[in-house]
Design a protein around this motif. Sequence first.
Motif, short mmCIF file in Angstrom:
data_model
loop_
_atom_site.label_atom_id
_atom_site.label_comp_id
_atom_site.label_asym_id
_atom_site.label_seq_id
_atom_site.Cartn_x
_atom_site.Cartn_y
_atom_site.Cartn_z
N MET A 236 0.83 -1.20 0.00
CA MET A 236 0.00 0.00 0.00
C MET A 236 0.87 1.26 0.00
O MET A 236 0.63 2.21 -0.75
CB MET A 236 -0.92 -0.01 1.24
N ILE A 237 1.92 1.25 0.84
CA ILE A 237 2.84 2.39 0.92
C ILE A 237 3.57 2.59 -0.40
O ILE A 237 3.85 3.72 -0.83
CB ILE A 237 3.84 2.19 2.08
N GLY A 239 2.33 2.11 -3.23
CA GLY A 239 1.41 2.62 -4.25
C GLY A 239 0.67 1.57 -5.03
O GLY A 239 0.09 1.88 -6.08
N ASP A 240 0.64 0.34 -4.55
CA ASP A 240 -0.10 -0.73 -5.22
C ASP A 240 -1.59 -0.36 -5.25
O ASP A 240 -2.23 -0.23 -4.21
CB ASP A 240 0.10 -2.04 -4.46
N THR A 241 -2.14 -0.20 -6.44
CA THR A 241 -3.54 0.26 -6.58
C THR A 241 -4.54 -0.73 -6.00
O THR A 241 -5.58 -0.33 -5.48
CB THR A 241 -3.87 0.53 -8.06
N GLU A 243 -4.16 -2.59 -3.37
CA GLU A 243 -4.19 -2.43 -1.92
C GLU A 243 -4.69 -1.03 -1.52
O GLU A 243 -5.36 -0.88 -0.50
CB GLU A 243 -2.80 -2.68 -1.33
N LEU A 244 -4.39 -0.03 -2.32
CA LEU A 244 -4.81 1.34 -2.00
C LEU A 244 -6.33 1.49 -2.00
O LEU A 244 -6.86 2.37 -1.32
CB LEU A 244 -4.21 2.33 -3.00
N ARG A 245 -7.01 0.62 -2.73
CA ARG A 245 -8.48 0.70 -2.74
C ARG A 245 -9.07 0.46 -1.35
O ARG A 245 -10.18 0.90 -1.05
CB ARG A 245 -9.07 -0.28 -3.76
N LEU A 247 -8.23 1.89 1.21
CA LEU A 247 -8.36 3.18 1.89
C LEU A 247 -9.80 3.67 1.85
O LEU A 247 -10.19 4.56 2.62
CB LEU A 247 -7.43 4.21 1.26
#
Length: 318
Positions: A236-237, A239-241, A243-245, A247
Amino acid sequence: MKTVQRVPRLISITTLYGILSVTFVVLLSLSMDSHFDYAIHERINFGGSVFTASRVLSPTVVRLLSEVGLPEKTAALTYIAIASAALLFAFARLLRTWGGGASEESSILYAPLILLPMVWNYIILSSIHYLDDVPAVLFFTLGLVAISEKKLFRFHLIFIIAVINRETAVFLIPAMFLMQFGKRKISLLLTHSLLLLVAALAVRLFLNNLVGAGSSIPASMYEAHFSNNIAVLKRMISGDTQELRMLMTFGGLWLLLPFLIRKVKSDVMLMTLLLPVFFAGMTFVGNLSDEARIFNEMIPVVTAPCILFLAVKLKSAA
């Protein structure tokens, strides 16, 4: 006369909440795959993963519904719809209690907004669903109401029922601690919290041994996911999209909470301290990747301050 007038009003509210709950469950069912059907059959026959052995309440209710003639999936969806409708009533009560005497009408009107983060957590961001997910939100909300209204007997009863449904109900203990901090002697509050924790642990051990006794694998208290979740946070840190979802858990409402400090009652905002505590717990035992459903109990904690702030703004603008 008042009682007579309240009957058609209650019927109207129940009908509205029923329609909204059925709509939510229909959307939920459309997001389910064959895994859910298998999980229903597995859970109501108390098989499969032994770490879930103590979660007996929801499977028992669904099994009873299936034994009176309903197909297993229909019984499960009916149960979830009933729990969803009950949640709307419970959340309306919580808004009224936390809102410092907010009107009954406004609480009833705003309560269905809790379905928005539920859609995000259960439909958009999660690929797996379990029978105890929505009931977990219901029981946690009922527990918060009982603490807020200082109904300790009711709170203890709800707590035990909630633990039998899902062990994450233990987070009602720090919720009670936060609500009663400064209002009771700290020694008594700590003792009360410890006794509740021991009771929850005893219930879980008893049910694990009772239901998991026939399994070839010893019943465990949890599944360890810490190393996997640390890897998720690292991605996530970076910038993996995918995993960022995550958020957008709760529909992103949690991101608004820092901006509501001093704009919503301090007692209500104090409850949001549960979020980092819950997140830390889920880092060890939950699955942070593609399962926003694990944050069941935090849905009312995150949603209530946002709704109460919205209600104040709309009232001042009127």
